[in-house]
Design a protein around this motif. Structure first.
Motif, PDB file in Angstrom:
ATOM      1  N   PRO A 115     -63.105   8.340   9.448  1.00 24.53           N
ATOM      2  CA  PRO A 115     -62.451   7.444  10.410  1.00 24.53           C
ATOM      3  C   PRO A 115     -63.349   6.305  10.883  1.00 24.53           C
ATOM      4  O   PRO A 115     -62.860   5.231  11.214  1.00 24.53           O
ATOM      5  CB  PRO A 115     -62.048   8.363  11.560  1.00 24.53           C
ATOM      6  CG  PRO A 115     -62.881   9.582  11.403  1.00 24.53           C
ATOM      7  CD  PRO A 115     -63.202   9.705   9.951  1.00 24.53           C
ATOM      8  N   GLU A 116     -64.647   6.518  10.878  1.00 17.56           N
ATOM      9  CA  GLU A 116     -65.559   5.454  11.300  1.00 17.56           C
ATOM     10  C   GLU A 116     -65.534   4.285  10.314  1.00 17.56           C
ATOM     11  O   GLU A 116     -65.666   3.125  10.707  1.00 17.56           O
ATOM     12  CB  GLU A 116     -66.987   5.982  11.493  1.00 17.56           C
ATOM     13  CG  GLU A 116     -67.664   6.505  10.235  1.00 17.56           C
ATOM     14  CD  GLU A 116     -67.209   7.893   9.782  1.00 17.56           C
ATOM     15  OE1 GLU A 116     -67.587   8.273   8.657  1.00 17.56           O
ATOM     16  OE2 GLU A 116     -66.502   8.596  10.522  1.00 17.56           O
ATOM     17  N   ALA A 119     -62.284   2.416  11.057  1.00 21.41           N
ATOM     18  CA  ALA A 119     -62.451   1.629  12.280  1.00 21.41           C
ATOM     19  C   ALA A 119     -63.276   0.370  12.013  1.00 21.41           C
ATOM     20  O   ALA A 119     -62.942  -0.716  12.498  1.00 21.41           O
ATOM     21  CB  ALA A 119     -63.112   2.478  13.370  1.00 21.41           C
ATOM     22  N   VAL A 122     -61.068  -2.160  10.151  1.00 18.50           N
ATOM     23  CA  VAL A 122     -60.088  -2.773  11.052  1.00 18.50           C
ATOM     24  C   VAL A 122     -60.781  -3.799  11.942  1.00 18.50           C
ATOM     25  O   VAL A 122     -60.280  -4.917  12.139  1.00 18.50           O
ATOM     26  CB  VAL A 122     -59.362  -1.703  11.894  1.00 18.50           C
ATOM     27  CG1 VAL A 122     -58.538  -2.329  13.001  1.00 18.50           C
ATOM     28  CG2 VAL A 122     -58.495  -0.827  10.997  1.00 18.50           C
ATOM     29  N   GLU A 123     -61.944  -3.451  12.454  1.00 13.78           N
ATOM     30  CA  GLU A 123     -62.691  -4.383  13.307  1.00 13.78           C
ATOM     31  C   GLU A 123     -63.069  -5.644  12.525  1.00 13.78           C
ATOM     32  O   GLU A 123     -62.925  -6.768  13.033  1.00 13.78           O
ATOM     33  CB  GLU A 123     -63.943  -3.703  13.853  1.00 13.78           C
ATOM     34  CG  GLU A 123     -64.693  -4.543  14.860  1.00 13.78           C
ATOM     35  CD  GLU A 123     -65.855  -3.805  15.489  1.00 13.78           C
ATOM     36  OE1 GLU A 123     -66.731  -4.503  16.048  1.00 13.78           O
ATOM     37  OE2 GLU A 123     -65.899  -2.563  15.442  1.00 13.78           O
TER      38      GLU A 123
END
Length: 133
Positions: A115-116, A119, A122-123
């Motif tokens: 998930p990191e 993330a 997405v960032e």
């Protein structure tokens, strides 16, 4: 998704969405939406899950508050939408409150094992889009 240029990618998505809005199925969905909304949540989740199981990512735009709102006298400063996970790996929901947008993601940990990394991607994507402004 294969377009590297953020502005061109936005244009492609806009064209796809505009085309889909012209589809007659949109009218049919508008007609059955009240019926679907009347279903118990468990039944609705099964119906939606079966229809969206093949999707890796689903996105939703949820209109938020248009004026200040309060809970027990305290002003609500932020609200985040976390949509249900109806069969796909990720559900991303954008909620707009006046002139601010917040994004929440519901992730199936069996499908997204890092998930990191998701993330960070997405960032980075948001950074590309915001840089256009």
């Amino acid at each position: 998704m294969g377009e590297d240029d953020a502005a061109a990618r936005i244009g492609l998505v806009r064209d796809i969405v505009a085309g889909l809005r012209q589809e007659r199925i949109t009218d049919a969905l508008g007609l059955i939406a009240p019926l679907l909304a009347a279903l118990p949540p468990v039944v609705l989740a099964r119906v939606q899950g079966g229809a969206t199981r093949g999707n890796d990512v689903q996105v939703s735009n949820i209109p938020g508050m248009t004026r200040p709102a309060f809970v027990a006298g305290a002003r609500i400063e932020r609200s985040y939408a976390f949509g249900p996970l109806p069969g796909g790996a990720v559900m991303v929901a954008l909620m707009s409150d006046a002139d601010v947008c917040h994004v929440g993601a519901t992730v199936d940990p069996a499908a997204v094992t890092a998930p990191e990394v998701l993330a960070a991607c997405v960032e980075e994507a948001f950074g590309e889009v915001l840089a256009l402004g």
